[in-house]
Scaffold this active site. Structure first.
Site, PDB file in Angstrom:
ATOM      1  NE  ARG A 210      -3.754  -2.228   2.412  1.00  0.00           N
ATOM      2  CZ  ARG A 210      -3.970  -3.107   3.363  1.00  0.00           C
ATOM      3  NH1 ARG A 210      -3.275  -3.065   4.491  1.00  0.00           N
ATOM      4  NH2 ARG A 210      -4.881  -4.047   3.225  1.00  0.00           N
ATOM      5  CG  PHE A 226     -11.284  -7.240  -6.226  1.00  0.00           C
ATOM      6  CD1 PHE A 226     -12.362  -8.107  -6.317  1.00  0.00           C
ATOM      7  CD2 PHE A 226     -10.518  -7.010  -7.363  1.00  0.00           C
ATOM      8  CE1 PHE A 226     -12.657  -8.751  -7.521  1.00  0.00           C
ATOM      9  CE2 PHE A 226     -10.806  -7.645  -8.569  1.00  0.00           C
ATOM     10  CZ  PHE A 226     -11.879  -8.518  -8.646  1.00  0.00           C
ATOM     11  CG  ASP A 248     -15.335  -5.131  -2.028  1.00  0.00           C
ATOM     12  OD1 ASP A 248     -14.118  -5.331  -1.852  1.00  0.00           O
ATOM     13  OD2 ASP A 248     -16.200  -5.985  -1.768  1.00  0.00           O
ATOM     14  CB  SER A 249     -19.149  -7.718  -4.798  1.00  0.00           C
ATOM     15  OG  SER A 249     -18.351  -8.550  -3.972  1.00  0.00           O
ATOM     16  CG  ASP A 298      -5.571  -7.162  -3.364  1.00  0.00           C
ATOM     17  OD1 ASP A 298      -5.073  -8.285  -3.612  1.00  0.00           O
ATOM     18  OD2 ASP A 298      -5.648  -6.691  -2.218  1.00  0.00           O
ATOM     19  CB  CYS A 338      -3.958 -13.772  -2.490  1.00  0.00           C
ATOM     20  SG  CYS A 338      -5.726 -13.995  -2.799  1.00  0.00           S
TER      21      CYS A 338
END
Length: 394
Positions: A210, A226, A248-249, A298, A338
Site C-alpha cells: 500500500r 476489490f 467492491d461487491s 487485488d 493471492c
C-alpha cells in the site's frame, strides 16, 4: 506414541524439512491414532524422521512439527514456538502500526495456526486437527504473552473441511470485540469488523505494498478494485491522489471504507464508492469511455488448488486485460494474486497474455510480495502465496 512408517523412497520431504507428507506416502500405521494426535514418523529403513500431527481424513496425512527425537512436543514446546514468533514481529509494531500477523502457520512451525493482532484483540484461525486438539493451551499461552482484551475465533475457512473439522466462529476468551475495532497501519486509521469481516478481519499482508503504490498516486485518478476496507484507497488519498474510485461487491466493505474515510479526515469529494461486481463494473467503465491514471487489481483467491489453475489463469487474464484498457497511456497498474497455486513466473505469463489481448506494451516496474510478518520458510515455498506486479501500461 504411535509409529507411522513411510514407503521406501518417500522420506525425502521429511529429510528436507518440508512440513507436509501426503497420504499416498504412508506404508504402515502401527495403531489407530486419533485425527490430530501426534505420531512418530519413520523411514522404511527404520530411521526416525519427525513428530507430526496425523489425520487420515486429509490428503496431507502428516504435518511435521519437530525433527529432534529427544524433544517432547508439549505445552512448553508450544510456548517456545509462540514466544519466538511473537518476538520476531515486535519491531513491526509501533505508534503508527498496531496490527500485524503474529503467527503464520507452517512458517512459524505451527501448521494450521494463524494469529493476527488488531490493536488489543487477537483473531485466531485454526486450520488443522492437530492445533484444534491444543486450542486451550494456545489460548492460555497467548493470554500470558500478550494480555489481550479478547481472543476471537475466525476458523471459518474451507481448509477446515479438508481436515474433517467444522467451521467455527465466535468469542474464545475475554471481551467480545466491538462492532468496529480501531487499528493503525502506517499511520492510516481503520475501523475493522472481526466478527463479520472477511478472513480474519483485515488484510495486513498488503501493508508494505500500500505504501509503495501510494508513491505513484499524487495528483492522479485511481481506481481501487476489490477495495475491501480501503487500504489502497486511503493510502492513495493520503498521498494526494486527485480522486479515488473504490469498487467492491460487499456492502459491508463499502460501509467500512466510508467509516475509514471519516476517521482519517479525508475528503469525501475526492472519493467515490461503488458496490458492484468488479468485472461487470470494469465493462461499464469501458463502455462509458472512462480512463484512470492508476488502477489496483487485488482479487480474491482464484486458484485455491492446482486443479483450478487453468480456470484461474483465464479469470486473471480477462481481469487484467480489462484493467489495461481503462488506463491512460503510461498509466500504472498494480495487480496481485493471492493464489498459492499461481507462482510468480506463471503470473507474469498471464499478464503477458492479457497485454497481448489488450494490444498494450507493458513494463514491469516493481515486484510485490508479502511482508515480513508473513515469512516464507525456505523448506516450505508453498507459504509464498502473495505476489504482484507494478506495471506501466503504454
Amino acid at each position: 506414541m504411535i509409529d507411522v512408517i513411510l514407503k521406501k523412497g518417500k522420506e525425502k520431504a521429511a529429510v528436507l524439512r518440508h512440513p507436509w507428507i501426503f497420504s499416498g506416502a504412508l506404508d504402515k500405521v502401527k495403531g489407530k491414532p486419533l485425527n490430530g494426535e501426534i505420531v512418530s514418523v519413520w523411514s522404511a529403513e527404520k530411521e526416525f524422521l519427525a513428530y507430526a500431527y496425523y489425520n487420515d481424513q486429509s490428503r496431507v496425512a502428516l504435518r511435521l512439527l519437530e525433527w529432534d527425537q529427544n524433544t517432547e512436543v508439549n505445552k512448553a514446546w508450544y510456548q517456545q514456538k509462540l514466544k519466538s514468533a511473537i518476538a520476531s514481529r515486535k519491531h513491526v509494531l509501533s505508534e503508527n502500526t498496531n496490527t500485524c500477523r503474529l503467527v503464520f502457520s507452517e512458517a512459524d512451525f505451527l501448521p494450521g495456526l494463524i494469529v493476527d493482532k488488531y490493536a488489543d484483540f487477537l483473531s485466531l484461525q485454526i486450520l488443522s486437527a492437530g492445533i484444534e486438539t491444543v486450542k486451550d493451551d494456545i489460548i492460555d499461552i497467548l493470554r500470558e504473552e500478550l494480555n489481550p482484551i479478547g481472543i476471537f475465533d475466525k476458523s471459518d475457512a474451507g481448509a477446515r473441511k479438508h481436515e474433517n473439522l467444522e467451521v467455527t466462529q465466535g468469542l474464545l476468551w475475554g471481551e467480545t470485540p466491538p462492532e468496529f475495532i480501531e487499528v493503525k497501519e502506517n499511520g492510516v486509521v481503520y475501523h475493522i469488523n472481526i466478527a463479520d469481516g472477511q478472513k480474519s478481519g483485515f488484510y495486513c499482508d498488503q501493508r508494505d505494498n500500500r505504501l509503495i503504490l501510494a508513491e505513484y498516486t499524487k495528483d492522479k485518478t485511481v481506481l481501487d478494485c476489490f477495495c475491501y476496507s480501503g487500504g489502497f484507497s486511503l493510502n492513495s488519498l493520503k498521498q494526494g491522489a486527485s480522486h479515488v474510485t473504490s469498487v467492491d461487491s460487499s456492502a459491508l466493505a463499502i460501509e467500512t471504507l466510508q467509516h475509514n474515510l471519516t476517521l482519517n479526515g479525508l475528503s469525501q469529494d475526492k472519493q467515490t464508492s461503488i458496490q458492484s461486481d468488479v468485472n461487470k463494473q470494469l465493462r461499464v467503465f469501458k463502455e462509458e469511455g472512462k480512463k484512470f491514471d492508476v488502477l489496483v487489481l487485488d482479487p480474491p483467491k482464484y486458484a485455491p488448488s492446482r486443479s483450478a489453475l487453468d480456470r484461474a489463469a483465464r479469470a486473471y487474464k480477462d481481469l487484467n486485460r480489462l484493467g489495461m484498457l481503462l488506463l491512460e497511456s503510461g498509466g500504472i497498474l498494480a495487480t496481485f494474486s493471492c493464489s498459492g497455486a499461481v507462482d510468480l513466473e506463471t503470473f507474469k505469463q498471464i499478464i503477458a497474455w492479457a497485454a497481448l489481448d489488450a494490444g498494450k506494451e507493458v513494463q514491469i516496474i516493481k515486484q510485490f510480495s508479502q511482508p515480513e510478518d508473513h515469512p516464507v520458510r525456505i523448506s516450505f515455498p508453498e507459504g509464498e502465496y502473495l505476489k504482484g506486479l507494478l506495471l506501466r501500461v503504454l
